[in-house]
Design a protein around this motif. Sequence first.
Motif, PDB file in Angstrom:
ATOM      1  N   THR A 155       0.847  -1.189   0.000  1.00 15.42           N
ATOM      2  CA  THR A 155       0.000   0.000   0.000  1.00 15.42           C
ATOM      3  C   THR A 155       0.882   1.237   0.000  1.00 15.42           C
ATOM      4  O   THR A 155       1.858   1.300   0.753  1.00 15.42           O
ATOM      5  CB  THR A 155      -0.896   0.013   1.258  1.00 15.42           C
ATOM      6  N   GLY A 156       0.529   2.194  -0.847  1.00 17.12           N
ATOM      7  CA  GLY A 156       1.252   3.456  -0.873  1.00 17.12           C
ATOM      8  C   GLY A 156       2.098   3.680  -2.110  1.00 17.12           C
ATOM      9  O   GLY A 156       2.618   4.772  -2.300  1.00 17.12           O
ATOM     10  N   MET A 157       2.242   2.657  -2.959  1.00 14.88           N
ATOM     11  CA  MET A 157       3.009   2.840  -4.203  1.00 14.88           C
ATOM     12  C   MET A 157       2.121   3.564  -5.211  1.00 14.88           C
ATOM     13  O   MET A 157       1.000   3.142  -5.448  1.00 14.88           O
ATOM     14  CB  MET A 157       3.420   1.499  -4.815  1.00 14.88           C
ATOM     15  N   SER A 158       2.653   4.638  -5.801  1.00 12.55           N
ATOM     16  CA  SER A 158       1.847   5.376  -6.770  1.00 12.55           C
ATOM     17  C   SER A 158       2.593   5.703  -8.063  1.00 12.55           C
ATOM     18  O   SER A 158       1.990   6.238  -8.990  1.00 12.55           O
ATOM     19  CB  SER A 158       1.337   6.671  -6.138  1.00 12.55           C
ATOM     20  N   CYS A 159       3.888   5.389  -8.110  1.00  9.96           N
ATOM     21  CA  CYS A 159       4.668   5.734  -9.302  1.00  9.96           C
ATOM     22  C   CYS A 159       5.857   4.786  -9.429  1.00  9.96           C
ATOM     23  O   CYS A 159       6.094   3.946  -8.569  1.00  9.96           O
ATOM     24  CB  CYS A 159       5.142   7.182  -9.220  1.00  9.96           C
ATOM     25  N   CYS A 212       8.297   4.900  -6.529  1.00 12.30           N
ATOM     26  CA  CYS A 212       7.846   4.069  -5.398  1.00 12.30           C
ATOM     27  C   CYS A 212       8.180   2.600  -5.659  1.00 12.30           C
ATOM     28  O   CYS A 212       8.676   1.899  -4.768  1.00 12.30           O
ATOM     29  CB  CYS A 212       6.337   4.203  -5.204  1.00 12.30           C
ATOM     30  N   GLU A 213       7.887   2.154  -6.863  1.00 16.30           N
ATOM     31  CA  GLU A 213       8.167   0.762  -7.235  1.00 16.30           C
ATOM     32  C   GLU A 213       9.653   0.452  -7.058  1.00 16.30           C
ATOM     33  O   GLU A 213      10.020  -0.584  -6.501  1.00 16.30           O
ATOM     34  CB  GLU A 213       7.740   0.528  -8.681  1.00 16.30           C
ATOM     35  N   LEU A 245       2.868  -2.671 -10.177  1.00 12.64           N
ATOM     36  CA  LEU A 245       2.500  -1.376  -9.620  1.00 12.64           C
ATOM     37  C   LEU A 245       0.994  -1.169  -9.641  1.00 12.64           C
ATOM     38  O   LEU A 245       0.406  -0.729  -8.650  1.00 12.64           O
ATOM     39  CB  LEU A 245       3.215  -0.255 -10.380  1.00 12.64           C
ATOM     40  N   GLY A 249      -0.571  -3.250  -7.025  1.00 16.69           N
ATOM     41  CA  GLY A 249      -0.044  -3.026  -5.686  1.00 16.69           C
ATOM     42  C   GLY A 249       0.462  -4.298  -5.033  1.00 16.69           C
ATOM     43  O   GLY A 249       0.270  -4.518  -3.841  1.00 16.69           O
ATOM     44  N   TYR A 281       6.400   2.316   3.112  1.00 12.32           N
ATOM     45  CA  TYR A 281       5.160   1.777   2.554  1.00 12.32           C
ATOM     46  C   TYR A 281       4.586   0.732   3.510  1.00 12.32           C
ATOM     47  O   TYR A 281       5.278   0.292   4.430  1.00 12.32           O
ATOM     48  CB  TYR A 281       5.430   1.151   1.174  1.00 12.32           C
TER      49      TYR A 281
END
Length: 66
Positions: A8-12, A15-16, A36, A39, A61
């Motif tokens: 949870t919390g990956m948006s781009c 983040c990945e 991604l 999630g 995350y």
Amino acid sequence: MSQQLKITGMSCQHCERRVREALVAVAGVESVSIDLAAGRARVEGAAEPATLIAAVEAAGYQAEPC
């Protein structure tokens, strides 16, 4: 051994990359693939689930087994 984590919390892609680097650094991890859009992370190797979750959380995350 293969494990899947819900992240949870990956948006781009940044983040990945942070999640991937955190997981690869865990002893016993052989490979990591991340979806991604879904999630989720798939981790191959003999690392303990709690250790993987702690690594993801240290990167900023949330993670849980799925």
